[in-house]
Write a protein that holds these residues in place. Structure first.
Motif, short mmCIF file in Angstrom:
data_model
loop_
_atom_site.label_atom_id
_atom_site.label_comp_id
_atom_site.label_asym_id
_atom_site.label_seq_id
_atom_site.Cartn_x
_atom_site.Cartn_y
_atom_site.Cartn_z
N LEU A 12 0.85 -1.28 -0.09
CA LEU A 12 -0.13 0.04 -0.07
C LEU A 12 0.99 1.36 0.06
O LEU A 12 0.55 2.31 0.55
CB LEU A 12 -1.09 -0.12 1.43
CG LEU A 12 -2.10 -1.01 1.16
CD1 LEU A 12 -2.88 -0.97 2.59
CD2 LEU A 12 -3.00 -0.81 0.09
N GLU A 18 -3.21 0.82 -5.91
CA GLU A 18 -3.19 0.93 -4.17
C GLU A 18 -4.27 1.68 -3.72
O GLU A 18 -4.78 1.59 -2.81
CB GLU A 18 -1.64 1.22 -3.73
CG GLU A 18 -0.65 0.22 -4.03
CD GLU A 18 -0.37 0.44 -5.60
OE1 GLU A 18 0.98 -0.24 -5.58
OE2 GLU A 18 -0.86 1.31 -6.33
N SER A 22 -7.44 0.57 -1.53
CA SER A 22 -7.85 0.96 -0.11
C SER A 22 -9.00 1.82 0.03
O SER A 22 -9.47 1.69 0.99
CB SER A 22 -6.41 2.00 0.13
OG SER A 22 -6.54 3.10 -0.58
N ILE A 37 -7.16 -6.70 4.44
CA ILE A 37 -6.23 -6.25 3.20
C ILE A 37 -5.14 -7.20 3.51
O ILE A 37 -4.57 -7.30 4.66
CB ILE A 37 -5.84 -4.98 3.15
CG1 ILE A 37 -7.13 -4.08 2.85
CG2 ILE A 37 -4.71 -4.64 2.18
CD1 ILE A 37 -6.84 -2.52 2.80
N SER A 45 2.41 2.31 4.60
CA SER A 45 1.15 2.54 4.01
C SER A 45 0.94 4.08 3.70
O SER A 45 1.36 4.75 4.47
CB SER A 45 -0.07 2.14 4.68
OG SER A 45 -1.35 2.41 4.09
N TYR A 47 -1.89 5.36 3.04
CA TYR A 47 -3.12 5.72 3.10
C TYR A 47 -3.55 5.60 4.71
O TYR A 47 -3.21 4.63 5.16
CB TYR A 47 -4.11 4.67 1.95
CG TYR A 47 -3.57 4.76 0.82
CD1 TYR A 47 -3.81 6.07 -0.03
CD2 TYR A 47 -2.78 3.84 0.17
CE1 TYR A 47 -3.17 5.93 -1.19
CE2 TYR A 47 -2.42 3.93 -1.12
CZ TYR A 47 -2.53 4.90 -2.02
OH TYR A 47 -2.06 5.06 -3.26
N LEU A 49 -6.12 4.25 7.09
CA LEU A 49 -6.98 3.29 7.48
C LEU A 49 -7.26 3.27 8.82
O LEU A 49 -6.44 3.34 9.65
CB LEU A 49 -6.51 1.84 6.90
CG LEU A 49 -6.12 1.80 5.17
CD1 LEU A 49 -5.39 0.66 5.04
CD2 LEU A 49 -7.31 1.88 4.58
#
Length: 368
Positions: A12, A18, A22, A37, A45, A47, A49
């Motif tokens: 990610l 990606e 996500s 995931i 990552s 992103y 989350l």
């Protein structure tokens, strides 16, 4: 379906595929669909989350030598197969060729429903494989419940290759427009500017954009390019050679891209190839007039020429320069393109795209 959905991808760390994965996983999670995931390799990552959305990393690959690549490949396969066998997800969805291979093999071995998704041109993915891996891909893609592609052009290209020409399970689902964040209202650049966004790599074609900008020879406007990548030094050298240091800025990655899209005079996608360009639909969603090279694939399926943007011939810098100049000097056209571009918020809304995915995943043949 009470069983969980497994999303599988290499990392990610960042990129179009990606981001889409996500975004979809987070949307499913918000709607109480059990989601996990699985990243084949560990990387930080890009992103945000929630803590209760589970992310599993199969290996933390550090050594890139051939013998260690084989070792990590075996570990990835064994760990992924064990996860599918022990957790018994309702469906496995993988993005990108490498993840498709591993998840497909593990899913077939454990008799798990699976969907694969190619996100960019097969010329740079499947077609680059050796004959053994290509044959494995053919078998896996045929046994998948669906081969999801973001653009019709990618399907057409895939079908050019022997072994994929008669696939009956292809499904086109475009990328969603993600929510980038609220506008801050703060100026991001002192002067008016043209914007480019993407990874600094050869295929993204920012060298073409810089050359087109140099040809404009217009005072009082800058070119900002947001992104990071291996072509940074080469682009910086090109900027110095063209004596554009004061007007062309490589600004790196930005968390407030929405402000840049909102304030730009126009957005330019100068790519040599694409899958389904996220940056283009992001810019359009914020009403930024857009110019795009008509490369493979995606732009021609997003932009209706002279309606919601301008398309120019692939690799034609002269035409790119002319299209940029046309928008900058035609306020009526600029306003028309900006207004129509915002319609992407309806056609590519997360609600609409997520519904298409859920309709596919929860179809009777998968749910049974």
């Amino acid at each position: 379906m009470g069983k969980s959905i497994f999303f599988v991808i290499n990392t990610l760390q960042g990129g179009g595929a990606e981001r889409v994965l996500s975004t979809l996983a987070l949307d499913f999670h918000r709607h109480k669909v059990p989601v996990t995931i699985i990243c084949l390799n560990y990387a930080q990552s890009a992103y945000k989350l929630p803590d209760d959305l589970k992310v599993i990393y199969l290996v933390n690959r550090k050594d890139q030598s051939r013998i260690f690549r084989l070792y990590y490949a075996i570990i990835i396969f064994l760990k992924l197969t064990y996860l599918l066998y022990s957790k018994k997800p309702g469906c496995v969805i993988s993005f990108m060729t490498t993840a498709n291979l591993w998840s497909g093999l593990s899913s077939m071995l454990t008799k798990t429903n699976f969907i694969v998704s190619e996100r960019t041109t097969p010329e740079h993915t499947i077609n680059k494989q050796n004959s053994l891996l290509k044959r494995c891909s053919e078998i896996i893609y045929r046994h998948a419940l669906a081969v999801v592609l973001p653009a019709k052009g990618i399907e057409d290209c895939l079908r050019k290759y022997k072994g994929f020409e008669d696939l009956t399970n292809c499904k086109i689902i475009n990328n969603p427009v993600g929510h980038l964040g609220n506008l801050s209202g703060n100026r991001v650049n002192e002067r008016k500017f043209i914007l480019g966004v993407g990874r600094l790599s050869y295929e993204k074609g920012f060298d073409q954009l810089i050359e087109a900008f140099a040809n404009l020879n217009i005072r009082g406007i800058d070119l900002l390019i947001a992104g990071e990548g291996q072509e940074y030094a080469a682009l910086e050298q090109q900027i110095r050679k063209l004596k554009l240091n004061k007007n062309v800025k490589l600004i790196g990655s930005k968390e407030n891209l929405q402000d840049y899209y909102d304030q730009a005079e126009l957005f330019v996608l100068p790519s040599r190839n694409e899958g389904y360009p996220n940056a283009l639909i992001e810019a359009m969603s914020l009403g930024c007039p857009c110019v795009a090279m008509d490369c493979e694939f995606g732009p021609s399926e997003i932009i209706r020429h002279q309606k919601n943007g301008l398309l120019v011939q692939d690799n034609n810098i002269k035409d790119l320069t002319a299209a940029i100049y046309k928008i900058l000097n035609n306020p009526i056209l600029k306003n028309k393109l900006a207004t129509n571009a915002r319609q992407i918020n309806t056609t590519n809304s997360l609600k609409n795209i997520s519904y298409q995915w859920q309709k596919l995943i929860f179809s009777p043949e998968i749910s049974s």
